[in-house]
Design an enzyme around this catalytic site. Sequence first.
Site, PDB file in Angstrom:
ATOM      1  N   PHE A 129      29.924  41.265  38.459  1.00  0.00           N
ATOM      2  CA  PHE A 129      30.557  40.984  39.743  1.00  0.00           C
ATOM      3  C   PHE A 129      31.168  42.281  40.251  1.00  0.00           C
ATOM      4  O   PHE A 129      32.029  42.865  39.588  1.00  0.00           O
ATOM      5  CB  PHE A 129      31.637  39.908  39.608  1.00  0.00           C
ATOM      6  N   ASP A 214      32.968  49.952  36.489  1.00  0.00           N
ATOM      7  CA  ASP A 214      33.758  49.069  37.327  1.00  0.00           C
ATOM      8  C   ASP A 214      34.908  48.548  36.472  1.00  0.00           C
ATOM      9  O   ASP A 214      34.744  47.640  35.664  1.00  0.00           O
ATOM     10  CB  ASP A 214      32.889  47.920  37.845  1.00  0.00           C
ATOM     11  N   LYS A 243      42.810  45.836  41.862  1.00  0.00           N
ATOM     12  CA  LYS A 243      43.589  44.756  41.243  1.00  0.00           C
ATOM     13  C   LYS A 243      44.933  45.227  40.688  1.00  0.00           C
ATOM     14  O   LYS A 243      45.891  45.402  41.427  1.00  0.00           O
ATOM     15  CB  LYS A 243      42.756  44.031  40.192  1.00  0.00           C
TER      16      LYS A 243
END
Length: 392
Positions: A129, A214, A243
């Site tokens: 993702f 990532d 995040k």
Amino acid sequence: MIPSILPTYNRAPFSFVSGSGSWLTSDDGRRFLDLGAGIAVNSLGHAHPKLVAALTAQAGQLWHTSNLYHIPAQQKLADQLVDLTFADTVFFTNSGTESCELAVKMARKYFYDKGQPERVEIIAFEGAFHGRSSAGIAAAGAEKLTKGFGPLLPGFVQLPFADHDALHAAVNEKTAAILIEPIQGEGGIRPVPDHCLKGLRDFCDSHGILLIFDEVQCGVGRTGKLFAHEWAGIDPDIMMVAKGLGGGFPIGAVLANEEAASGMGAGTHGSTYGGNPLGCAVASAVLDEVAAPEFLAEVSRKSGALRQGLEGLVAQYTDVFEGVTGAGLMLGLKCKASNMDVVTAGYDCEVLTVPAAENVVRVLPALTISNAEIAQALERLETAAQTVQSAQ
């Protein structure tokens, strides 16, 4: 009639009005133990006093000027990240999705400037993702992300997770980079073993291609290192971060070594809000806390206690769970029962978790969770497991 908020979310049936540390209070006065942390965002919990102070101080001085001008808070944060990581340079974004867009552009521009414009393909992996932008969904390739949004952006190749033979077969004269999460988050808390990350680094070096990590979900202290790849003792060429970097304030970044970033000169990329004074002030305060060796050591210690407790639940409720996966405070309960049944049962016990693929329940608490809160978390998860087991 369509609601005023575009109905793209399947939301739980309650709202929160305040938070403190690992706790959220709903509009009806219930207190929930938050083991989701805004999907690994609230790295220091809710309303951490040092983050509140940093944001308040900056808000009283300057919010936004744009990147037409120098931004001292941005320079401070960039210097912190360069000092703490492999990176030589940083570009600030507003989200992990935006970081993915730049990482792809940077890899392709690198080879274009090297006189190899045909090298545009990015290899990614099943279960990945990388956000919901055109590049992000094209990289991941999953039907649940891409259905109805064609034609997809070309130049991405998806390979099975952990299939070494497929990787060797996929690399050709068009390959620019490999893009991978050291620990898949949405994909079911699936870690890439350290020896495999080392192998990827060697593979990229031997084939002259770039390695992109990532670390949007697994970075910023969540595994007990500042970034998850550090456990393997290797560095990427480019890394996506977001995040937990802002502890709840929207900010992301792309970190890169000088060589990988060599194609990105003036005018090649930009962002109106990226690296704004508010976001950078908060993120700088986050790093002051999270990057401290004693803080990271506590994350590792607490993760061991939490994992041991979760393993005990798995052993006791064999009809509900089948295993624990992940690292640090990025853990997953692999379920035999429906993972959504476990998440929903948790709501009644006033504990919040996050579903993922592979029938996994994500356990992503604030990195500041206390020993007592870990004990309460395990008690509430056990009650949820009893509920699910009784309903079978």
